[in-house]
Scaffold this motif. Structure first.
Motif, PDB file in Angstrom:
ATOM      1  N   GLN A 101       0.837  -1.201   0.000  1.00 31.02           N
ATOM      2  CA  GLN A 101       0.000   0.000   0.000  1.00 31.02           C
ATOM      3  C   GLN A 101       0.872   1.251   0.000  1.00 31.02           C
ATOM      4  OE1 GLN A 101      -2.656  -1.715   3.391  1.00 31.02           O
ATOM      5  NE2 GLN A 101      -3.483   0.286   2.837  1.00 31.02           N
ATOM      6  N   LEU A 102       1.912   1.225   0.800  1.00 32.03           N
ATOM      7  CA  LEU A 102       2.819   2.378   0.880  1.00 32.03           C
ATOM      8  C   LEU A 102       3.560   2.585  -0.433  1.00 32.03           C
ATOM      9  CD1 LEU A 102       4.070   1.789   4.502  1.00 32.03           C
ATOM     10  CD2 LEU A 102       2.998   3.906   3.686  1.00 32.03           C
ATOM     11  N   ILE A 103       4.012   1.495  -1.031  1.00 29.88           N
ATOM     12  CA  ILE A 103       4.716   1.601  -2.313  1.00 29.88           C
ATOM     13  C   ILE A 103       3.773   2.141  -3.389  1.00 29.88           C
ATOM     14  CG2 ILE A 103       5.803   0.267  -4.174  1.00 29.88           C
ATOM     15  CD1 ILE A 103       7.063  -1.493  -1.946  1.00 29.88           C
ATOM     16  N   ALA A 104       2.547   1.642  -3.421  1.00 28.39           N
ATOM     17  CA  ALA A 104       1.574   2.115  -4.421  1.00 28.39           C
ATOM     18  C   ALA A 104       1.244   3.594  -4.200  1.00 28.39           C
ATOM     19  CB  ALA A 104       0.310   1.270  -4.371  1.00 28.39           C
ATOM     20  N   ALA A 105       1.040   3.985  -2.950  1.00 28.88           N
ATOM     21  CA  ALA A 105       0.751   5.394  -2.650  1.00 28.88           C
ATOM     22  C   ALA A 105       1.951   6.269  -2.990  1.00 28.88           C
ATOM     23  CB  ALA A 105       0.382   5.556  -1.178  1.00 28.88           C
ATOM     24  N   GLY A 106       3.139   5.813  -2.623  1.00 25.92           N
ATOM     25  CA  GLY A 106       4.354   6.558  -2.956  1.00 25.92           C
ATOM     26  C   GLY A 106       4.513   6.711  -4.455  1.00 25.92           C
ATOM     27  N   ALA A 156       5.123  10.006  -8.833  1.00 25.50           N
ATOM     28  CA  ALA A 156       4.886  10.166 -10.273  1.00 25.50           C
ATOM     29  C   ALA A 156       4.214  11.498 -10.572  1.00 25.50           C
ATOM     30  CB  ALA A 156       4.033   9.017 -10.804  1.00 25.50           C
ATOM     31  N   GLY A 157       3.311  11.897  -9.699  1.00 26.49           N
ATOM     32  CA  GLY A 157       2.558  13.123  -9.954  1.00 26.49           C
ATOM     33  C   GLY A 157       3.246  14.400  -9.509  1.00 26.49           C
ATOM     34  N   LYS A 158       3.896  14.356  -8.369  1.00 28.37           N
ATOM     35  CA  LYS A 158       4.477  15.572  -7.785  1.00 28.37           C
ATOM     36  C   LYS A 158       5.997  15.592  -7.781  1.00 28.37           C
ATOM     37  CE  LYS A 158       2.716  17.182  -4.096  1.00 28.37           C
ATOM     38  NZ  LYS A 158       2.248  17.431  -2.731  1.00 28.37           N
ATOM     39  N   GLY A 159       6.598  14.424  -7.883  1.00 31.09           N
ATOM     40  CA  GLY A 159       8.037  14.341  -7.776  1.00 31.09           C
ATOM     41  C   GLY A 159       8.461  14.018  -6.352  1.00 31.09           C
ATOM     42  N   PHE A 160       9.673  13.560  -6.212  1.00 30.51           N
ATOM     43  CA  PHE A 160      10.205  13.155  -4.911  1.00 30.51           C
ATOM     44  C   PHE A 160      10.267  14.328  -3.940  1.00 30.51           C
ATOM     45  CE2 PHE A 160      13.843  12.756  -2.027  1.00 30.51           C
ATOM     46  CZ  PHE A 160      13.489  11.610  -1.336  1.00 30.51           C
ATOM     47  N   THR A 161      10.845  15.417  -4.367  1.00 30.58           N
ATOM     48  CA  THR A 161      11.070  16.550  -3.476  1.00 30.58           C
ATOM     49  C   THR A 161       9.754  17.155  -2.982  1.00 30.58           C
ATOM     50  OG1 THR A 161      13.146  17.021  -4.604  1.00 30.58           O
ATOM     51  CG2 THR A 161      12.237  18.777  -3.253  1.00 30.58           C
ATOM     52  N   ALA A 162       8.763  17.274  -3.833  1.00 36.41           N
ATOM     53  CA  ALA A 162       7.501  17.924  -3.465  1.00 36.41           C
ATOM     54  C   ALA A 162       6.554  17.016  -2.690  1.00 36.41           C
ATOM     55  CB  ALA A 162       6.806  18.444  -4.718  1.00 36.41           C
ATOM     56  N   THR A 163       6.902  15.744  -2.550  1.00 37.83           N
ATOM     57  CA  THR A 163       6.050  14.804  -1.824  1.00 37.83           C
ATOM     58  C   THR A 163       6.509  14.714  -0.377  1.00 37.83           C
ATOM     59  OG1 THR A 163       5.641  13.520  -3.832  1.00 37.83           O
ATOM     60  CG2 THR A 163       5.239  12.415  -1.740  1.00 37.83           C
ATOM     61  N   ALA A 164       5.577  14.925   0.545  1.00 43.20           N
ATOM     62  CA  ALA A 164       5.885  14.870   1.980  1.00 43.20           C
ATOM     63  C   ALA A 164       5.343  13.572   2.581  1.00 43.20           C
ATOM     64  CB  ALA A 164       5.269  16.070   2.695  1.00 43.20           C
ATOM     65  N   THR A 165       5.988  13.116   3.642  1.00 40.34           N
ATOM     66  CA  THR A 165       5.559  11.869   4.275  1.00 40.34           C
ATOM     67  C   THR A 165       4.117  11.917   4.783  1.00 40.34           C
ATOM     68  OG1 THR A 165       6.680  12.494   6.324  1.00 40.34           O
ATOM     69  CG2 THR A 165       7.874  11.035   4.815  1.00 40.34           C
ATOM     70  N   HIS A 188       8.069   0.050   8.004  1.00 39.23           N
ATOM     71  CA  HIS A 188       8.467  -0.612   6.755  1.00 39.23           C
ATOM     72  C   HIS A 188       9.632   0.070   6.047  1.00 39.23           C
ATOM     73  CE1 HIS A 188       5.229  -3.553   6.726  1.00 39.23           C
ATOM     74  NE2 HIS A 188       4.428  -2.588   7.167  1.00 39.23           N
ATOM     75  N   PHE A 189       9.794   1.376   6.263  1.00 43.06           N
ATOM     76  CA  PHE A 189      10.839   2.133   5.564  1.00 43.06           C
ATOM     77  C   PHE A 189      11.519   3.085   6.538  1.00 43.06           C
ATOM     78  CE2 PHE A 189       7.543   1.047   2.498  1.00 43.06           C
ATOM     79  CZ  PHE A 189       8.290   0.363   1.544  1.00 43.06           C
ATOM     80  N   ALA A 190      12.804   3.203   6.417  1.00 47.73           N
ATOM     81  CA  ALA A 190      13.548   4.089   7.327  1.00 47.73           C
ATOM     82  C   ALA A 190      13.147   5.544   7.146  1.00 47.73           C
ATOM     83  CB  ALA A 190      15.053   3.925   7.110  1.00 47.73           C
ATOM     84  N   ASP A 191      12.848   5.915   5.901  1.00 44.33           N
ATOM     85  CA  ASP A 191      12.495   7.301   5.602  1.00 44.33           C
ATOM     86  C   ASP A 191      11.887   7.373   4.211  1.00 44.33           C
ATOM     87  OD1 ASP A 191      14.705   7.002   3.895  1.00 44.33           O
ATOM     88  OD2 ASP A 191      16.024   8.216   5.152  1.00 44.33           O
ATOM     89  N   LYS A 192      11.579   8.582   3.768  1.00 48.70           N
ATOM     90  CA  LYS A 192      10.966   8.790   2.450  1.00 48.70           C
ATOM     91  C   LYS A 192      11.891   8.275   1.344  1.00 48.70           C
ATOM     92  CE  LYS A 192      10.759  12.926   0.374  1.00 48.70           C
ATOM     93  NZ  LYS A 192      10.337  14.277  -0.041  1.00 48.70           N
ATOM     94  N   THR A 193      13.184   8.447   1.509  1.00 53.29           N
ATOM     95  CA  THR A 193      14.130   7.980   0.497  1.00 53.29           C
ATOM     96  C   THR A 193      14.095   6.465   0.371  1.00 53.29           C
ATOM     97  OG1 THR A 193      15.523   9.912   0.874  1.00 53.29           O
ATOM     98  CG2 THR A 193      16.545   8.054  -0.260  1.00 53.29           C
ATOM     99  N   ALA A 194      13.975   5.761   1.481  1.00 54.79           N
ATOM    100  CA  ALA A 194      13.895   4.294   1.433  1.00 54.79           C
ATOM    101  C   ALA A 194      12.615   3.846   0.723  1.00 54.79           C
ATOM    102  CB  ALA A 194      13.968   3.714   2.838  1.00 54.79           C
ATOM    103  N   LEU A 195      11.515   4.543   0.973  1.00 56.53           N
ATOM    104  CA  LEU A 195      10.280   4.249   0.249  1.00 56.53           C
ATOM    105  C   LEU A 195      10.469   4.523  -1.241  1.00 56.53           C
ATOM    106  CD1 LEU A 195       7.272   3.564  -0.085  1.00 56.53           C
ATOM    107  CD2 LEU A 195       6.771   5.935   0.547  1.00 56.53           C
ATOM    108  N   PHE A 196      11.093   5.648  -1.569  1.00 58.86           N
ATOM    109  CA  PHE A 196      11.327   5.974  -2.971  1.00 58.86           C
ATOM    110  C   PHE A 196      12.185   4.892  -3.631  1.00 58.86           C
ATOM    111  CE2 PHE A 196      13.574   7.840  -6.521  1.00 58.86           C
ATOM    112  CZ  PHE A 196      12.522   8.382  -7.245  1.00 58.86           C
ATOM    113  N   ALA A 197      13.203   4.394  -2.928  1.00 53.04           N
ATOM    114  CA  ALA A 197      14.050   3.331  -3.479  1.00 53.04           C
ATOM    115  C   ALA A 197      13.219   2.091  -3.793  1.00 53.04           C
ATOM    116  CB  ALA A 197      15.186   3.000  -2.519  1.00 53.04           C
ATOM    117  N   ALA A 198      12.257   1.774  -2.932  1.00 50.30           N
ATOM    118  CA  ALA A 198      11.385   0.619  -3.182  1.00 50.30           C
ATOM    119  C   ALA A 198      10.502   0.862  -4.406  1.00 50.30           C
ATOM    120  CB  ALA A 198      10.537   0.333  -1.951  1.00 50.30           C
TER     121      ALA A 198
END
Length: 181
Positions: free
Chosen positions: A4-9, A14-23, A40-50
């Motif tokens: 669910q987190l990966i799909a939401a991320g 995809a829509g806003k970009g990594f930088t503009a997306t907040a946890t 499940h993820f250490a931080d936003k970057t770890a989610l982005f990596a997934a």
């Protein structure tokens, strides 16, 4: 919950970009708590990596499916190119894989992940083609790196509105130049 987190991320990146997306947006989109995110993820970057890795897996599968049954190495390379461009047309995919990925993860980490999946398909195909004499004997890693960079640049231009057929004509000429004799 991880999926669910990966799909939401993916939707938000995809829509806003990594930088503009907040946890907080990610957890709201996924319908989970911040605690669940950090379980499940250490931080936003770890989610982005997934998300990045999931996208590279999908692209690899689409390339493989698109080039299955090709009669020659030339056909496989060109079918793989078309499949790559088709895969990269999914909204937000170029942003995730080619723009934000290297920026958020660092170029080396983005390249490492890509080499496990989409980059692997190209490298393996070139390795088979060179070892069987179907294309000229060239250093496979260098050839794979150069072609991959060209594919990525073309995908960005196509995502920006350029005509795919022009790029396919160029790739056809490049592939023909790799043929022996």
């Amino acid at each position: 919950m991880r999926e669910q987190l990966i799909a939401a991320g993916r939707r938000l990146f995809a829509g806003k970009g990594f930088t503009a997306t907040a946890t907080p947006e990610i957890v709201a989109e996924a319908g989970v708590t911040r605690g669940a995110l950090y379980h499940h993820f250490a931080d936003k970057t770890a989610l982005f990596a997934a998300v990045f890795e999931a996208e590279t897996r999908i692209v690899a599968a689409e390339i493989e499916a698109g080039s299955v049954g090709s009669a020659t190495a030339r056909d496989a390379l060109l079918s793989g190119a078309r499949a790559y461009f088709a895969a990269m047309r999914k909204p937000g995919r170029c942003r995730i894989l080619l723009v934000d990925g290297p920026a958020a993860l660092g170029p080396a980490e983005a390249q490492r992940i890509d080499a496990l999946h989409a980059g692997r398909t190209l490298r393996e195909g070139l390795d088979i083609a060179t070892s069987t004499g179907a294309i000229r004997a060239l250093p496979v890693e260098a050839l794979s790196t150069v072609l991959s960079a060209a594919f990525d640049r073309a995908a960005l231009d196509i995502a920006g509105g350029a005509e795919e057929e022009g790029f396919m004509a160029v790739f056809e000429a490049l592939v023909d130049g790799l043929m022996p004799g």
